[in-house]
Motif scaffolding. Structure first.
Motif, PDB file in Angstrom:
ATOM      1  N   THR A 237      34.895 -14.399 137.590  1.00 13.00           N
ATOM      2  CA  THR A 237      34.690 -14.711 136.175  1.00 13.00           C
ATOM      3  C   THR A 237      34.533 -13.409 135.407  1.00 13.00           C
ATOM      4  O   THR A 237      33.891 -12.473 135.888  1.00 13.00           O
ATOM      5  N   TYR A 238      35.127 -13.352 134.214  1.00 16.66           N
ATOM      6  CA  TYR A 238      35.112 -12.123 133.413  1.00 16.66           C
ATOM      7  C   TYR A 238      34.687 -12.397 131.981  1.00 16.66           C
ATOM      8  O   TYR A 238      35.026 -13.424 131.394  1.00 16.66           O
ATOM      9  N   SER A 239      33.928 -11.465 131.441  1.00 15.81           N
ATOM     10  CA  SER A 239      33.518 -11.527 130.039  1.00 15.81           C
ATOM     11  C   SER A 239      34.495 -10.695 129.222  1.00 15.81           C
ATOM     12  O   SER A 239      34.541  -9.470 129.363  1.00 15.81           O
ATOM     13  N   ASN A 240      35.278 -11.365 128.391  1.00 14.47           N
ATOM     14  CA  ASN A 240      36.326 -10.691 127.604  1.00 14.47           C
ATOM     15  C   ASN A 240      35.826 -10.466 126.176  1.00 14.47           C
ATOM     16  O   ASN A 240      36.208 -11.142 125.240  1.00 14.47           O
ATOM     17  N   LEU A 241      34.960  -9.472 126.038  1.00 13.59           N
ATOM     18  CA  LEU A 241      34.297  -9.213 124.765  1.00 13.59           C
ATOM     19  C   LEU A 241      35.273  -8.671 123.722  1.00 13.59           C
ATOM     20  O   LEU A 241      36.083  -7.787 124.015  1.00 13.59           O
ATOM     21  N   LEU A 242      35.163  -9.185 122.520  1.00 10.40           N
ATOM     22  CA  LEU A 242      35.954  -8.636 121.422  1.00 10.40           C
ATOM     23  C   LEU A 242      35.437  -7.254 121.045  1.00 10.40           C
ATOM     24  O   LEU A 242      36.197  -6.397 120.625  1.00 10.40           O
ATOM     25  N   SER A 243      34.125  -7.052 121.188  1.00 11.62           N
ATOM     26  CA  SER A 243      33.534  -5.748 120.911  1.00 11.62           C
ATOM     27  C   SER A 243      32.258  -5.582 121.719  1.00 11.62           C
ATOM     28  O   SER A 243      31.406  -6.474 121.732  1.00 11.62           O
ATOM     29  N   GLU A 244      32.136  -4.454 122.411  1.00 14.88           N
ATOM     30  CA  GLU A 244      30.896  -4.115 123.106  1.00 14.88           C
ATOM     31  C   GLU A 244      29.921  -3.414 122.167  1.00 14.88           C
ATOM     32  O   GLU A 244      28.713  -3.616 122.250  1.00 14.88           O
ATOM     33  N   ARG A 245      30.456  -2.597 121.269  1.00 10.51           N
ATOM     34  CA  ARG A 245      29.613  -1.796 120.380  1.00 10.51           C
ATOM     35  C   ARG A 245      29.004  -2.631 119.268  1.00 10.51           C
ATOM     36  O   ARG A 245      27.874  -2.386 118.844  1.00 10.51           O
ATOM     37  N   HIS A 246      29.749  -3.619 118.777  1.00  7.93           N
ATOM     38  CA  HIS A 246      29.285  -4.430 117.652  1.00  7.93           C
ATOM     39  C   HIS A 246      29.272  -5.906 118.069  1.00  7.93           C
ATOM     40  O   HIS A 246      30.255  -6.627 117.855  1.00  7.93           O
ATOM     41  N   PRO A 247      28.168  -6.378 118.650  1.00  7.04           N
ATOM     42  CA  PRO A 247      28.118  -7.758 119.153  1.00  7.04           C
ATOM     43  C   PRO A 247      28.396  -8.828 118.109  1.00  7.04           C
ATOM     44  O   PRO A 247      28.873  -9.916 118.450  1.00  7.04           O
ATOM     45  N   TRP A 248      28.137  -8.521 116.834  1.00  9.22           N
ATOM     46  CA  TRP A 248      28.376  -9.527 115.795  1.00  9.22           C
ATOM     47  C   TRP A 248      29.847  -9.931 115.723  1.00  9.22           C
ATOM     48  O   TRP A 248      30.170 -11.054 115.297  1.00  9.22           O
ATOM     49  N   LEU A 291      38.833  -5.491 124.808  1.00  8.18           N
ATOM     50  CA  LEU A 291      39.854  -6.094 123.958  1.00  8.18           C
ATOM     51  C   LEU A 291      41.183  -5.345 124.018  1.00  8.18           C
ATOM     52  O   LEU A 291      42.247  -5.963 124.071  1.00  8.18           O
ATOM     53  N   GLY A 292      41.138  -4.018 124.014  1.00  8.08           N
ATOM     54  CA  GLY A 292      42.372  -3.239 124.007  1.00  8.08           C
ATOM     55  C   GLY A 292      43.257  -3.531 125.201  1.00  8.08           C
ATOM     56  O   GLY A 292      44.465  -3.766 125.065  1.00  8.08           O
ATOM     57  N   HIS A 293      42.664  -3.543 126.378  1.00  4.37           N
ATOM     58  CA  HIS A 293      43.442  -3.817 127.587  1.00  4.37           C
ATOM     59  C   HIS A 293      43.898  -5.267 127.656  1.00  4.37           C
ATOM     60  O   HIS A 293      45.003  -5.560 128.117  1.00  4.37           O
ATOM     61  N   LEU A 294      43.047  -6.169 127.190  1.00  7.49           N
ATOM     62  CA  LEU A 294      43.417  -7.578 127.217  1.00  7.49           C
ATOM     63  C   LEU A 294      44.567  -7.872 126.259  1.00  7.49           C
ATOM     64  O   LEU A 294      45.452  -8.660 126.572  1.00  7.49           O
ATOM     65  N   ALA A 295      44.526  -7.249 125.091  1.00  5.08           N
ATOM     66  CA  ALA A 295      45.614  -7.436 124.126  1.00  5.08           C
ATOM     67  C   ALA A 295      46.929  -6.921 124.698  1.00  5.08           C
ATOM     68  O   ALA A 295      47.988  -7.550 124.531  1.00  5.08           O
ATOM     69  N   LYS A 296      46.863  -5.787 125.397  1.00  4.10           N
ATOM     70  CA  LYS A 296      48.063  -5.221 126.021  1.00  4.10           C
ATOM     71  C   LYS A 296      48.604  -6.159 127.099  1.00  4.10           C
ATOM     72  O   LYS A 296      49.809  -6.412 127.177  1.00  4.10           O
ATOM     73  N   LEU A 314      41.164 -10.918 142.681  1.00  4.65           N
ATOM     74  CA  LEU A 314      42.063  -9.883 142.204  1.00  4.65           C
ATOM     75  C   LEU A 314      41.239  -8.729 141.661  1.00  4.65           C
ATOM     76  O   LEU A 314      40.312  -8.922 140.870  1.00  4.65           O
ATOM     77  N   ASP A 315      41.551  -7.508 142.069  1.00  2.00           N
ATOM     78  CA  ASP A 315      40.788  -6.330 141.636  1.00  2.00           C
ATOM     79  C   ASP A 315      41.254  -5.907 140.244  1.00  2.00           C
ATOM     80  O   ASP A 315      41.952  -4.912 140.077  1.00  2.00           O
ATOM     81  N   VAL A 316      40.853  -6.659 139.241  1.00  2.33           N
ATOM     82  CA  VAL A 316      41.366  -6.434 137.884  1.00  2.33           C
ATOM     83  C   VAL A 316      40.799  -5.183 137.247  1.00  2.33           C
ATOM     84  O   VAL A 316      41.352  -4.678 136.262  1.00  2.33           O
ATOM     85  N   LYS A 317      39.700  -4.642 137.786  1.00  6.91           N
ATOM     86  CA  LYS A 317      39.086  -3.465 137.171  1.00  6.91           C
ATOM     87  C   LYS A 317      39.753  -2.161 137.595  1.00  6.91           C
ATOM     88  O   LYS A 317      39.496  -1.109 137.015  1.00  6.91           O
ATOM     89  N   THR A 318      40.609  -2.217 138.591  1.00  7.63           N
ATOM     90  CA  THR A 318      41.261  -0.997 139.065  1.00  7.63           C
ATOM     91  C   THR A 318      42.016  -0.308 137.946  1.00  7.63           C
ATOM     92  O   THR A 318      41.962   0.913 137.780  1.00  7.63           O
ATOM     93  N   ASP A 319      42.727  -1.075 137.139  1.00  2.56           N
ATOM     94  CA  ASP A 319      43.483  -0.498 136.024  1.00  2.56           C
ATOM     95  C   ASP A 319      43.025  -1.114 134.699  1.00  2.56           C
ATOM     96  O   ASP A 319      43.788  -1.245 133.763  1.00  2.56           O
ATOM     97  N   GLU A 320      41.730  -1.477 134.660  1.00  3.92           N
ATOM     98  CA  GLU A 320      41.136  -2.054 133.452  1.00  3.92           C
ATOM     99  C   GLU A 320      41.883  -3.301 132.960  1.00  3.92           C
ATOM    100  O   GLU A 320      42.027  -3.520 131.762  1.00  3.92           O
ATOM    101  N   GLY A 321      42.345  -4.085 133.890  1.00  2.00           N
ATOM    102  CA  GLY A 321      42.909  -5.381 133.527  1.00  2.00           C
ATOM    103  C   GLY A 321      44.371  -5.377 133.134  1.00  2.00           C
ATOM    104  O   GLY A 321      44.908  -6.420 132.780  1.00  2.00           O
TER     105      GLY A 321
END
Length: 336
Positions: A237-248, A291-296, A314-321
């Motif tokens: 399970t993965y948390s696909n945050l739109l923003s880590e810096r600005h939770p709002w 978000l950047g990697h997920l959008a790509k 699946l080792d999705v963190k190897t190349d940041e998704g």
């Protein structure tokens, strides 16, 4: 005797009132702008209406977990209302709740049938789907929503849903005919708003799990459903945050992107998830995708994703998704 509070959580009144008011205001306001005489208002109304449906959908998700109201019937009645807002009222709320709960209990994507091998057997139709998906038209999601309408007339075990489907279809046609009589623009801008809504919902779904797909929705839980434990659930399970810096910013999807903490504590309401995520995981980013990697990935694999099923662990963190293709057709709004 003191009456019990209507909401499940003591701190729920203000955040939920704001969310409810937002959905009503933007749904009505979005349509009002769409049927107006200026193109700017039409475009603005399209975006507003699409986002109204997004928030409504995630409030339905809250009701499916009974984390909104204390009483089950209040969750059910409110969800049935929101299903009309999201255009998903062809399904009963209990069907949606059952499918989503199976997703959590079985720790898998549970469906009544897997569309992938069926699509692969029809190359011409598959080519059409691929062409539309290449153009960023969510054809597969349209197909999944259409199946909710069609399956009661094909599958014998869903025969009881036929009356609801016919009734809802007639009422929605009448509603949009009335709106079109006020402003023909609704015939153009509402479908665009709905496509935008489906695209947002799919973007949030495709990378949240590396789960297997099982065709067991219409069957009793089998022994395979007990083979996956809490460790499996967390690691897939993965948390696909739109923003880590600005939770709002994550409020744009009602914090649905804090997916690991949601799976860990399913009764926790949407407005507590950012704080809980920080308390539980802190600096641990092992299950967080940005978000950047997920959008790509969403762009790059929009066609391969049609028939894809990522392997578990699946080792999705190897190349940041970036090689995390994701899976389509698993929306909690399509109960089939």
């Amino acid at each position: 005797m003191k009456d019990k509070p209507i909401f499940r959580h003591e701190d729920a009144f203000l955040p939920n009132l704001m969310a409810f008011a937002y959905v009503i205001t933007t749904y009505v306001g979005g349509f009002a702008l769409i049927v107006s005489d200026t193109i700017f208002a039409n475009i603005l109304g399209t975006f507003i209406l699409a986002h109204s449906m997004v928030i409504a959908a995630y409030l339905i998700h809250e009701t499916a977990h009974m984390s909104l109201f204390r009483d089950k019937k209040h969750n059910q009645r409110y969800a049935e209302l929101l299903l009309w807002v999201t255009g998903s009222s062809y399904s009963h709320f209990e069907d949606i709740r059952n499918k989503h709960n199976r997703h959590h209990i079985d720790r898998a994507d549970i469906v009544s049938f897997d569309f992938r091998p069926i699509l692969a057997q029809h190359p011409k139709f598959l080519k059409l789907i691929k062409t539309l998906e290449w153009a960023y038209i969510p054809a597969l999601e349209i197909l999944m929503h259409a199946l909710v309408i069609v399956l009661p007339f094909i599958k014998e075990n869903r025969k009881a849903r036929r009356t609801r489907v016919i009734t809802v279809l007639a009422l929605r046609i009448a509603f949009f005919a009335w709106l079109a009589s006020i402003g023909w623009q609704v015939l153009i801008f509402y479908p665009i708003a709905y496509l935008m809504f489906m695209t947002v919902m799919r973007f949030m779904d495709v990378h949240q799990h590396t789960y297997e797909v099982f065709e067991t929705l219409d069957q009793p839980r089998g022994p395979e459903a007990r083979m996956r434990d809490r460790v499996f659930e967390h690691k897939n399970t993965y948390s696909n945050l739109l923003s880590e810096r600005h939770p709002w910013v994550n409020l744009l999807v009602l914090n649905f992107c804090y997916h690991n903490v949601h799976h860990d504590q399913q009764l926790q309401p949407w407005y507590r998830l950012p704080k809980l995520h920080q308390e539980i995981y802190g600096a641990d980013k092992s299950q967080v995708l940005t978000l950047g990697h997920l959008a790509k990935s969403f762009h790059r694999y929009r066609i391969p994703r049609i028939l894809n099923g990522d392997p578990v662990y699946l080792d999705v963190k190897t190349d940041e998704g970036e090689t995390f293709i994701g899976v389509d057709g698993v929306s909690f709004l399509t109960a089939h």
